[in-house]
Design an enzyme around this catalytic site. Structure first.
Site, PDB file in Angstrom:
ATOM      1  N   ASP A   1      -8.315  -1.553  -0.024  1.00  0.00           N
ATOM      2  CA  ASP A   1      -9.530  -0.744  -0.130  1.00  0.00           C
ATOM      3  C   ASP A   1      -9.782  -0.202  -1.525  1.00  0.00           C
ATOM      4  OD1 ASP A   1      -7.164   0.663   0.466  1.00  0.00           O
ATOM      5  OD2 ASP A   1      -8.249   2.411   1.200  1.00  0.00           O
TER       6      ASP A   1
ATOM      7  N   GLU B   1      -5.685   2.345   2.860  1.00  0.00           N
ATOM      8  CA  GLU B   1      -4.556   3.099   2.307  1.00  0.00           C
ATOM      9  C   GLU B   1      -5.020   4.425   1.732  1.00  0.00           C
ATOM     10  OE1 GLU B   1      -1.939   4.934  -0.363  1.00  0.00           O
ATOM     11  OE2 GLU B   1      -3.723   3.909  -1.109  1.00  0.00           O
TER      12      GLU B   1
END
Length: 425
Positions: free
Chosen positions: A95, A161
């Protein structure tokens, strides 16, 4: 005799050829191409749909067993050597962040998305694009070296994350809940993070706690409202809060053994009252706790409510403590035995002079959820160009963040060699 000597000198040179290094060189341009694409088109946590499709296409082209939609957008692939042996997992996070990129690159991100109801710019401001590209590269090399493997390799491409959007869950914790470390059961897991402050070609390691546990908390102090001119008619939650803030700091400075590991208690938010001449009914404090060993973490869990309640009682106020508040991460903890076994691999891959023993950091990483279940090692690899002064290196999570493509070479080789060495040694 001279001819024989020439032959003898030539044989070791041939024997020293490293197939992993050769394979990494062959796919280097592809790894860079993948990284540039991912950097140009970042996606936010739990929204990595195009990123996942890009990864899936590559993994399927390698002939791997691929599972998608794990923890919303996660991608997991399995390489089966066909021979008995351990199961090694390799993890990369996918991400980006709601950060506007200010680095002038041909592959600069101009993407925008929605985050918690607002339109925001999106950037890979922490290097997750390099993590994905490196793991895609390691997967390709390991498929090509299948005959040298024993057991199975599980490639884990993890979403979120950086934390799921408000009202959602995601990341490593959800992947674990959905069985990513099972079927087949993982014996060891490896991960790495690129560092904008560490020279290209270097790798940093340590055993034990490498990144802190994170435990957000909230304290609500309730008193009795009164006019600011007549404070004796109140039970003042503001002065109570002030004493709480100062006293809580003594948990770290006077109750923990800081010669072992650092700990941090930070108040990041305080709200209470509406005007200058009214003492309010209540005050809300929000903060975070960072610890690097379980003893310190457990002690703060006991001490924080104790301190808060004692001060509130002394001020005739009431206090409610919520700990953890809405999420928490365990300590990112490198298994001592596994780290010791992998250290020769680090040295052989990077060279003794490039393997640096590192201090822990009080940032957090949800790789810790994997390590809570199975032995794991998490490393930092260099992404800072050699001609950049460390003082001038841009920080992670900033618009100026930058890491050099050159740093990925070592990452690809480390992921591959750690897998091979764990399986064969």
């Amino acid at each position: 005799m001279k001819k024989l000597l020439t032959i003898l000198l030539f044989i070791p040179a041939l024997a020293s050829a490293n197939p992993v290094d050769d394979a990494a060189k062959k796919i280097e341009s592809k790894v860079v191409e993948w990284r540039h694409h991912l950097h140009q088109y970042p996606e936010l946590s739990n929204r990595e749909f195009k990123t996942a499709a890009y990864i899936e296409k590559h993994l399927r082209s390698l002939g791997l067993q691929v599972q998608t939609g794990v923890a919303i957008t996660g991608v997991v692939a399995i390489l089966d050597s066909g021979k008995p042996g351990p199961v090694v997992a390799l993890r990369a996070d996918m991400d980006g962040l709601p950060v506007p990129e200010q680095v002038d690159l041909p592959w600069k991100s101009t993407q925008r998305s929605e985050f918690n109801g607002k339109e925001v710019p999106v950037m890979h401001a922490c290097g997750h694009d390099t993590h994905v590209a490196m793991l895609m590269g390691a997967a390709e090399i390991l498929v090509g070296m299948k005959d040298k493997l024993k057991g199975k390799v599980k490639f884990i491409f993890q979403p979120a994350e950086e934390g799921a959007p408000a009202g959602e869950r995601g990341g490593a914790e959800v992947m674990v809940e959905e069985g990513v470390l099972k079927n087949p059961d993982v014996d060891a897991i490896f991960g790495l993070h690129i560092s904008s402050a560490t020279d290209v070609g270097k790798v940093r390691y340590r055993e034990g706690g490498v990144m802190a546990a994170v435990d957000p908390f909230k304290i609500v102090i309730k008193g009795k409202q009164a006019h600011g001119a007549y404070p004796w008619l109140s039970i003042d939650p503001i002065t109570t809060a002030a004493q709480v803030i100062m006293s809580v700091q003594t948990i770290v400075s006077r109750e923990l053994s800081l010669i072992d590991d650092a700990a941090v208690i930070t108040f990041g938010s305080i709200h209470g009252g509406v005007r200058s001449n009214i003492i309010p009914n209540e005050v809300e404090l929000v903060g975070t706790i960072r610890t690097l060993n379980e003893e310190a973490r457990n002690h703060i869990y006991e001490a924080l409510p104790r301190k808060v309640k004692g001060i509130a009682d002394s001020m005739r106020a009431q206090a409610e403590v919520t700990l953890p508040l809405d999420y928490n991460y365990p300590i990112t903890f490198n298994d001592h035995d596994l780290m010791a076994k992998m250290l020769p691999t680090l040295i052989n891959t990077a060279g003794q002079e490039n393997v640096l023993y590192s201090k822990p950091v009080t940032g957090a990483e949800d790789f810790s959820f994997f390590q809570k279940e199975v032995p794991g090692v998490y490393l930092w690899i260099g992404g800072k160009p050699l001609n950049v002064d460390p003082q001038d290196a841009p920080a992670h999570h900033t618009p100026e963040f930058y890491v050099d493509d050159e740093g990925m070479k070592l990452g690809v080789r480390l992921l591959t060699n750690m897998t091979l060495d764990y399986m064969n040694k």
